[in-house]
Every structure is written in C-alpha cells, then in structure tokens.
Design a protein around this motif. Sequence first.
Motif, PDB file in Angstrom:
ATOM      1  N   MET A   1       0.350 -33.852  42.458  1.00 26.41           N
ATOM      2  CA  MET A   1       0.080 -32.427  42.561  1.00 26.41           C
ATOM      3  C   MET A   1       1.332 -31.737  43.107  1.00 26.41           C
ATOM      4  N   GLU A   2       1.712 -30.653  42.489  1.00 23.87           N
ATOM      5  CA  GLU A   2       2.867 -29.861  42.897  1.00 23.87           C
ATOM      6  C   GLU A   2       2.432 -28.785  43.896  1.00 23.87           C
ATOM      7  N   PRO A   3       3.348 -28.286  44.731  1.00 16.93           N
ATOM      8  CA  PRO A   3       2.968 -27.240  45.700  1.00 16.93           C
ATOM      9  C   PRO A   3       2.340 -26.005  45.049  1.00 16.93           C
ATOM     10  N   ASN A   4       2.788 -25.614  43.872  1.00 14.55           N
ATOM     11  CA  ASN A   4       2.232 -24.432  43.199  1.00 14.55           C
ATOM     12  C   ASN A   4       0.870 -24.698  42.576  1.00 14.55           C
ATOM     13  N   ASP A   5       0.429 -25.949  42.567  1.00 20.27           N
ATOM     14  CA  ASP A   5      -0.886 -26.276  42.025  1.00 20.27           C
ATOM     15  C   ASP A   5      -2.000 -26.062  43.047  1.00 20.27           C
ATOM     16  N   LEU A   6      -1.639 -25.845  44.300  1.00 21.81           N
ATOM     17  CA  LEU A   6      -2.638 -25.665  45.343  1.00 21.81           C
ATOM     18  C   LEU A   6      -3.307 -24.299  45.190  1.00 21.81           C
ATOM     19  N   PRO A   7      -4.583 -24.210  45.520  1.00 21.98           N
ATOM     20  CA  PRO A   7      -5.267 -22.911  45.396  1.00 21.98           C
ATOM     21  C   PRO A   7      -4.715 -21.894  46.381  1.00 21.98           C
ATOM     22  N   ILE A   8      -4.681 -20.661  45.985  1.00 21.01           N
ATOM     23  CA  ILE A   8      -4.211 -19.577  46.847  1.00 21.01           C
ATOM     24  C   ILE A   8      -5.262 -19.282  47.920  1.00 21.01           C
ATOM     25  N   VAL A   9      -6.517 -19.372  47.541  1.00 21.68           N
ATOM     26  CA  VAL A   9      -7.624 -19.053  48.432  1.00 21.68           C
ATOM     27  C   VAL A   9      -8.509 -20.283  48.560  1.00 21.68           C
ATOM     28  N   CYS A  10      -8.851 -20.618  49.772  1.00 20.18           N
ATOM     29  CA  CYS A  10      -9.804 -21.705  50.008  1.00 20.18           C
ATOM     30  C   CYS A  10     -11.165 -21.066  50.241  1.00 20.18           C
ATOM     31  N   LEU A  11     -12.081 -21.283  49.337  1.00 17.83           N
ATOM     32  CA  LEU A  11     -13.407 -20.700  49.452  1.00 17.83           C
ATOM     33  C   LEU A  11     -14.268 -21.538  50.392  1.00 17.83           C
ATOM     34  N   PRO A  12     -14.983 -20.884  51.286  1.00 15.71           N
ATOM     35  CA  PRO A  12     -15.843 -21.629  52.204  1.00 15.71           C
ATOM     36  C   PRO A  12     -17.000 -22.282  51.442  1.00 15.71           C
ATOM     37  N   LEU A  13     -17.404 -23.436  51.926  1.00 13.38           N
ATOM     38  CA  LEU A  13     -18.509 -24.160  51.316  1.00 13.38           C
ATOM     39  C   LEU A  13     -19.770 -23.973  52.162  1.00 13.38           C
ATOM     40  N   ASN A  14     -20.904 -24.213  51.547  1.00 18.15           N
ATOM     41  CA  ASN A  14     -22.194 -24.217  52.251  1.00 18.15           C
ATOM     42  C   ASN A  14     -22.512 -22.893  52.939  1.00 18.15           C
ATOM     43  N   LEU A  15     -22.262 -21.783  52.263  1.00 23.16           N
ATOM     44  CA  LEU A  15     -22.627 -20.480  52.811  1.00 23.16           C
ATOM     45  C   LEU A  15     -24.098 -20.212  52.539  1.00 23.16           C
ATOM     46  N   SER A  16     -24.716 -19.502  53.435  1.00 22.45           N
ATOM     47  CA  SER A  16     -26.100 -19.087  53.197  1.00 22.45           C
ATOM     48  C   SER A  16     -26.114 -18.019  52.112  1.00 22.45           C
ATOM     49  N   ASP A  17     -27.272 -17.773  51.546  1.00 21.20           N
ATOM     50  CA  ASP A  17     -27.408 -16.744  50.514  1.00 21.20           C
ATOM     51  C   ASP A  17     -26.960 -15.389  51.049  1.00 21.20           C
ATOM     52  N   GLU A  18     -27.347 -15.078  52.278  1.00 23.94           N
ATOM     53  CA  GLU A  18     -26.981 -13.799  52.886  1.00 23.94           C
ATOM     54  C   GLU A  18     -25.467 -13.704  53.088  1.00 23.94           C
ATOM     55  N   SER A  19     -24.844 -14.803  53.499  1.00 21.81           N
ATOM     56  CA  SER A  19     -23.391 -14.813  53.695  1.00 21.81           C
ATOM     57  C   SER A  19     -22.656 -14.632  52.373  1.00 21.81           C
ATOM     58  N   VAL A  20     -23.157 -15.252  51.325  1.00 22.87           N
ATOM     59  CA  VAL A  20     -22.551 -15.085  50.001  1.00 22.87           C
ATOM     60  C   VAL A  20     -22.636 -13.627  49.569  1.00 22.87           C
ATOM     61  N   ALA A  21     -23.806 -13.018  49.756  1.00 22.81           N
ATOM     62  CA  ALA A  21     -23.983 -11.615  49.378  1.00 22.81           C
ATOM     63  C   ALA A  21     -23.044 -10.724  50.178  1.00 22.81           C
ATOM     64  N   SER A  22     -22.900 -11.001  51.468  1.00 17.80           N
ATOM     65  CA  SER A  22     -22.001 -10.203  52.315  1.00 17.80           C
ATOM     66  C   SER A  22     -20.543 -10.376  51.892  1.00 17.80           C
ATOM     67  N   LEU A  23     -20.159 -11.596  51.580  1.00 16.08           N
ATOM     68  CA  LEU A  23     -18.786 -11.861  51.138  1.00 16.08           C
ATOM     69  C   LEU A  23     -18.480 -11.120  49.842  1.00 16.08           C
ATOM     70  N   ILE A  24     -19.381 -11.200  48.883  1.00 18.87           N
ATOM     71  CA  ILE A  24     -19.184 -10.523  47.597  1.00 18.87           C
ATOM     72  C   ILE A  24     -19.132  -9.008  47.798  1.00 18.87           C
ATOM     73  N   GLU A  25     -20.001  -8.471  48.637  1.00 15.47           N
ATOM     74  CA  GLU A  25     -19.990  -7.031  48.911  1.00 15.47           C
ATOM     75  C   GLU A  25     -18.655  -6.612  49.529  1.00 15.47           C
ATOM     76  N   PHE A  26     -18.162  -7.408  50.480  1.00 17.62           N
ATOM     77  CA  PHE A  26     -16.866  -7.123  51.103  1.00 17.62           C
ATOM     78  C   PHE A  26     -15.747  -7.118  50.064  1.00 17.62           C
ATOM     79  N   LEU A  27     -15.740  -8.122  49.183  1.00 20.00           N
ATOM     80  CA  LEU A  27     -14.691  -8.203  48.170  1.00 20.00           C
ATOM     81  C   LEU A  27     -14.752  -7.020  47.203  1.00 20.00           C
TER      82      LEU A  27
END
Length: 68
Positions: A1-27
């Motif tokens: 894997m090359e340095p440029n192959d790494l993701p720019i954003v690390c998405l959190p795992l195991n979010l609750s439904d409410e947290s997902v909705a809040s994250l999407i609303e914020f974005l």
Amino acid sequence: MEPNDLPIVCLPLNLSDESVASLIEFLHELIDALERHYAGQLLRRDHQQAPTAPAPTSADPSDANPPF
C-alpha cells in the motif's frame, strides 16, 4: 500500500442510529455553508464551463418543429 492509498477520512464504526443521523445532518449543514460561502466562485466556474449553444445551421423553419 502506498501513502496516497490511505483514506483521507476515517469513518467511525459502530455508531448508533441517532449518531449516524446527527453526523449526516452535520455534514449536510457543512456542505450548505461551503456552497453559500463559495457561491460566487461556483457560479463563475459553472458559467465558464457551460457549453455555448451552437448556431443554427439551417434557416429552414421546418427544422424548428420536429415531427414528433
């Protein structure tokens, strides 16, 4: 894997439904704020990149109204 192959954003795992909705609303709100802030530049770029309409090649009025 090359340095440029790494993701720019690390998405959190195991979010609750409410947290997902809040994250999407914020974005969505962040994108709206960016579009408002850069609206002039976006409109200028869109205007510059818009294809110009080609001039009609025929003066025949029947071309203006296709049969369908």
